[in-house]
Design a protein around this motif. Structure first.
Motif, PDB file in Angstrom:
ATOM      1  N   SER A  15       0.835  -1.201   0.000  1.00 62.88           N
ATOM      2  CA  SER A  15       0.000   0.000   0.000  1.00 62.88           C
ATOM      3  C   SER A  15       0.870   1.251   0.000  1.00 62.88           C
ATOM      4  O   SER A  15       1.862   1.319   0.726  1.00 62.88           O
ATOM      5  CB  SER A  15      -0.894  -0.008   1.240  1.00 62.88           C
ATOM      6  N   GLN A  37      -8.161  15.641   0.403  1.00 63.63           N
ATOM      7  CA  GLN A  37      -7.280  14.691  -0.273  1.00 63.63           C
ATOM      8  C   GLN A  37      -5.860  15.190  -0.479  1.00 63.63           C
ATOM      9  O   GLN A  37      -4.937  14.395  -0.563  1.00 63.63           O
ATOM     10  CB  GLN A  37      -7.873  14.304  -1.639  1.00 63.63           C
ATOM     11  N   GLU A  56       1.217  11.408   0.983  1.00 64.11           N
ATOM     12  CA  GLU A  56       0.870  12.049   2.249  1.00 64.11           C
ATOM     13  C   GLU A  56       0.822  13.564   2.100  1.00 64.11           C
ATOM     14  O   GLU A  56      -0.152  14.194   2.469  1.00 64.11           O
ATOM     15  CB  GLU A  56       1.886  11.654   3.326  1.00 64.11           C
ATOM     16  N   ARG A  62       0.342   5.743  -0.525  1.00 63.97           N
ATOM     17  CA  ARG A  62      -0.475   6.897  -0.857  1.00 63.97           C
ATOM     18  C   ARG A  62       0.358   8.143  -0.631  1.00 63.97           C
ATOM     19  O   ARG A  62       1.282   8.144   0.196  1.00 63.97           O
ATOM     20  CB  ARG A  62      -1.764   6.955  -0.045  1.00 63.97           C
TER      21      ARG A  62
END
Length: 148
Positions: free
Chosen positions: A5, A65, A9, A7
Motif C-alpha cells: 500500500s 485529499q 501524504e 499513498r
C-alpha cells in the motif's frame, strides 16, 4: 512487492516567509490543519540535516485529499536559489484544480503573484495557468471546462 500500500501524504515546500505563504494558500481555499516548530535529534535524523530547526504548517485542500507542508528554516539559514524554471529537472510545481480560474488568479494577484504568461485553453477541456507564488513556488491552476 505486489500489494504494498502506498499513498501520497503531502508535498513539502521550504519557504522564505511562512506567514505570507500560508496567507496565499488559505486565500486560494486551503485550510491550516496545524502548525508546529520542530528541532532536535529526531528532526536532524528524519531530514538528514544537523541542527534542523524550522517552523512548519500543514495545509489541506477542501476535499481533504491534498496536503502541503510548508516549512521556514530557522537553522541552518535557508539558502536562496534561483527560482525553478518550468523545464528544469527536479521538483517542478504544485497544481490545483479550481472552479474558477479567473477568480483564483485575482486572489493570487492580491499576493503579487501573476501568471508567467497568461491563461491557456487546452482543447476546450481545461483552462490552465502557471504562476510564480510565494518564495518562487510554481503553482499551476486548472479549471475543468467540462464541469461548466
Amino acid at each position: 512487492m505486489p500489494g504494498m500500500s502506498i499513498r501520497l501524504e503531502n508535498v513539502g515546500i521550504a519557504v522564505r516567509d511562512l506567514e505570507a505563504t500560508i496567507a496565499f494558500f488559505t486565500d486560494l481555499g486551503l485550510t491550516v490543519l496545524g502548525r508546529d516548530e520542530v528541532s532536535g535529534e529526531w528532526a536532524d535524523t528524519a531530514v538528514g540535516l544537523d541542527g534542523n530547526h524550522a517552523r512548519i504548517a500543514m495545509l489541506q485542500t477542501p476535499d481533504g485529499q491534498g496536503r502541503i507542508e510548508l516549512f521556514e528554516y530557522l537553522h541552518p539559514d535557508a539558502i536562496e536559489t534561483d527560482p525553478t524554471l518550468p523545464h528544469e529537472i527536479g521538483m517542478h510545481r504544485i497544481a490545483f484544480a479550481v472552479d474558477d480560474i479567473e477568480a483564483s488568479l485575482a486572489i493570487a494577484a492580491r499576493h503579487g503573484c501573476v501568471p508567467l504568461r497568461g491563461v491557456a485553453n487546452y482543447e476546450n477541456i481545461y483552462k490552465l495557468s502557471y504562476l510564480r507564488g510565494p518564495s518562487g513556488i510554481i503553482v499551476m491552476l486548472a479549471e475543468d471546462l467540462r464541469k461548466s
